[in-house]
Design an enzyme around this catalytic site. Structure first.
Site, PDB file in Angstrom:
ATOM      1  N   ARG A   1      -7.904   1.629  13.002  1.00 14.99           N
ATOM      2  CA  ARG A   1      -6.261   2.022  12.481  1.00 14.99           C
ATOM      3  C   ARG A   1      -6.916   3.250  11.881  1.00 14.99           C
ATOM      4  O   ARG A   1      -7.913   3.278  11.599  1.00 14.99           O
ATOM      5  CB  ARG A   1      -5.882   0.655  12.583  1.00 14.99           C
ATOM      6  CG  ARG A   1      -6.517   0.157  11.037  1.00 14.99           C
ATOM      7  CD  ARG A   1      -5.886  -1.146  10.490  1.00 14.99           C
ATOM      8  NE  ARG A   1      -6.050  -1.475   9.710  1.00 14.99           N
ATOM      9  CZ  ARG A   1      -5.887  -1.186   7.986  1.00 14.99           C
ATOM     10  NH1 ARG A   1      -5.931   0.058   8.287  1.00 14.99           N
ATOM     11  NH2 ARG A   1      -6.672  -1.658   6.908  1.00 14.99           N
TER      12      ARG A   1
ATOM     13  N   ASP B   1      -9.626   2.676  -3.682  1.00 18.68           N
ATOM     14  CA  ASP B   1      -8.914   2.208  -3.162  1.00 18.68           C
ATOM     15  C   ASP B   1      -8.144   3.726  -2.561  1.00 18.68           C
ATOM     16  O   ASP B   1      -8.667   4.806  -2.618  1.00 18.68           O
ATOM     17  CB  ASP B   1      -7.793   0.903  -2.788  1.00 18.68           C
ATOM     18  CG  ASP B   1      -7.418   0.471  -1.639  1.00 18.68           C
ATOM     19  OD1 ASP B   1      -7.143   1.139  -0.859  1.00 18.68           O
ATOM     20  OD2 ASP B   1      -7.038  -0.432  -1.774  1.00 18.68           O
TER      21      ASP B   1
ATOM     22  N   GLU C   1     -12.487  -5.009  10.023  1.00 20.96           N
ATOM     23  CA  GLU C   1     -12.777  -5.559   8.504  1.00 20.96           C
ATOM     24  C   GLU C   1     -12.930  -7.537   9.280  1.00 20.96           C
ATOM     25  O   GLU C   1     -12.131  -7.614   9.822  1.00 20.96           O
ATOM     26  CB  GLU C   1     -11.538  -6.414   7.970  1.00 20.96           C
ATOM     27  CG  GLU C   1     -10.939  -4.957   7.262  1.00 20.96           C
ATOM     28  CD  GLU C   1      -9.622  -4.776   6.516  1.00 20.96           C
ATOM     29  OE1 GLU C   1      -9.715  -4.680   5.173  1.00 20.96           O
ATOM     30  OE2 GLU C   1      -8.680  -4.321   7.238  1.00 20.96           O
TER      31      GLU C   1
ATOM     32  N   ASN D   1      -9.715   5.916   3.166  1.00 20.34           N
ATOM     33  CA  ASN D   1      -9.297   5.868   1.867  1.00 20.34           C
ATOM     34  C   ASN D   1      -8.042   6.501   0.819  1.00 20.34           C
ATOM     35  O   ASN D   1      -8.059   7.990   1.453  1.00 20.34           O
ATOM     36  CB  ASN D   1      -9.439   4.862   0.693  1.00 20.34           C
ATOM     37  CG  ASN D   1      -8.621   3.705   1.063  1.00 20.34           C
ATOM     38  OD1 ASN D   1      -7.528   2.985   1.010  1.00 20.34           O
ATOM     39  ND2 ASN D   1      -9.475   2.093   1.532  1.00 20.34           N
TER      40      ASN D   1
ATOM     41  N   ASN E   1      -5.313   4.440   7.975  1.00 19.77           N
ATOM     42  CA  ASN E   1      -5.401   3.364   6.788  1.00 19.77           C
ATOM     43  C   ASN E   1      -4.616   4.611   6.022  1.00 19.77           C
ATOM     44  O   ASN E   1      -3.992   5.303   6.520  1.00 19.77           O
ATOM     45  CB  ASN E   1      -6.936   3.109   6.355  1.00 19.77           C
ATOM     46  CG  ASN E   1      -7.102   1.921   5.539  1.00 19.77           C
ATOM     47  OD1 ASN E   1      -5.912   1.524   5.314  1.00 19.77           O
ATOM     48  ND2 ASN E   1      -8.067   2.251   4.185  1.00 19.77           N
TER      49      ASN E   1
ATOM     50  N   GLU F   1       0.477  -1.449   0.088  1.00 22.45           N
ATOM     51  CA  GLU F   1      -0.472  -0.031  -0.145  1.00 22.45           C
ATOM     52  C   GLU F   1       1.076   0.796   0.070  1.00 22.45           C
ATOM     53  O   GLU F   1       1.790   1.170   0.136  1.00 22.45           O
ATOM     54  CB  GLU F   1      -0.917  -0.225   1.621  1.00 22.45           C
ATOM     55  CG  GLU F   1      -2.256  -0.434   0.579  1.00 22.45           C
ATOM     56  CD  GLU F   1      -3.055   0.725   0.250  1.00 22.45           C
ATOM     57  OE1 GLU F   1      -2.209   1.838  -0.263  1.00 22.45           O
ATOM     58  OE2 GLU F   1      -4.035   0.333   0.458  1.00 22.45           O
TER      59      GLU F   1
HETATM   60 CA    CA Z   1      -5.891   1.995   1.057  1.00 21.77          CA
END
Ligand code: CA
Length: 299
Positions: A98, A198, A118, A150, A100, A16
């Protein structure tokens, strides 16, 4: 156009947060559940990493040296060589939330948001908050009831901010005030049909490039019309984010997920049997478009 896996299986879990650091000519990214931050040099092919312990969700260089990273519910400063980690802010203590994705606007103000847990059958909904952090105002919250905070991007005139809440499959636009960091007038700019939006980036023509998780693609959208302009197929289904990099900012780097630890039941080798390039970082060349340098944290 060419799509190649330049860091084959770079991430063991969820790759990521790609960020091209123009000063060092390196690509930064994270391996969320492995808890590693990576720094890859395309001229040497060396992919260095520092193990911090997961979840580690973004990495952005700081103008004062070192890096700002997101780790679980904290925003920290990392000195790469000593591996010393200092906590700057911690949020939402007493929850299982948390941080991201995280990115800096052109004023060097960090934007990052949180998400709930999740679960195998879905997400804890509307548990997250979108924050900004700078040296003057400190930590501020901007939007609550976010499910998965995101991707973020800012228009060339610095008057519009784009933001993704993934499970809703929409990309929001806000009026954005660069001096204050205030956002207002929330509206839906884009509905994503295939996969879940995303991470994203923006090119010099103000078009958004959005990694669509579960769809194995990056899509170029026109945020003015909401129209899909171009689809780039990536040979890994769970594409997570993208950024422009290289000397001319005309290479698109795309991260992907191998084993999504919190919900995945398959082992890494089972995933790789089905999808040998899962977790790789891909480079797309010959697109004919450019991005611009990503901002460092100035706080
Ligand atoms: Ca992401």
């Amino acid at each position: 156009m060419l799509v190649e896996a330049v860091i084959k299986n770079g991430a063991q879990t969820t790759g990521e947060g790609p960020h091209w650091d123009e000063e060092t000519g390196t690509l930064l990214y994270v391996d969320i559940w492995e808890g590693d931050v990576h720094r890859w040099n395309p001229s040497t092919g060396v992919d260095q990493k520092v193990h911090l312990g997961g979840p580690v969700t973004f990495i952005v260089p700081s103008k004062k040296g070192g890096y700002i990273i997101g780790q679980n519910r904290s925003i920290c400063h990392l000195d790469w060589d000593s591996e010393k980690l200092d906590t700057l802010h911690t949020v939402e203590e007493g929850t299982a939330n948390r941080f991201n994705d995280g990115k800096c606007d052109r004023n060097g103000r960090l934007w990052t948001g949180t998400m709930g847990v999740e679960l195998k059958d879905g997400m804890e909904e509307e548990r997250g908050t979108l924050y900004s952090v700078d040296g003057i105002s400190g930590l501020r919250s901007h939007i609550d009831k976010v499910t998965i905070s995101n991707g973020m991007a800012w228009s060339a005139d610095n008057k519009t901010m784009y933001f993704i809440d993934s499970p809703l499959k929409v990309i929001y636009a806000f009026d954005y005030k660069a001096e204050t960091g205030n956002i207002s007038n929330k509206r839906v700019a884009i509905h994503v049909v295939n996969g879940f939006p995303d991470g994203m980036t923006i090119d010099t023509e103000d078009k958004l490039w959005v990694a669509c998780f579960s769809a194995g693609r990056v899509v170029r959208y026109d945020p003015e019309t909401g129209n899909e302009l171009r689809v780039i197929e990536i040979p890994s289904k769970r594409t997570t984010s993208c950024c422009f990099g290289g000397d001319n900012f005309d290479d698109l780097y795309v991260t992907s997920c191998a084993k999504h630890v919190s919900v995945e039941e398959l082992t890494l080798s089972e995933v790789l049997k089905e999808e040998p390039l899962a977790g790789s970082v891909f480079r797309v060349t010959g697109l004919g478009v450019r991005g611009q340098a990503a901002s460092k944290y100035t706080g």
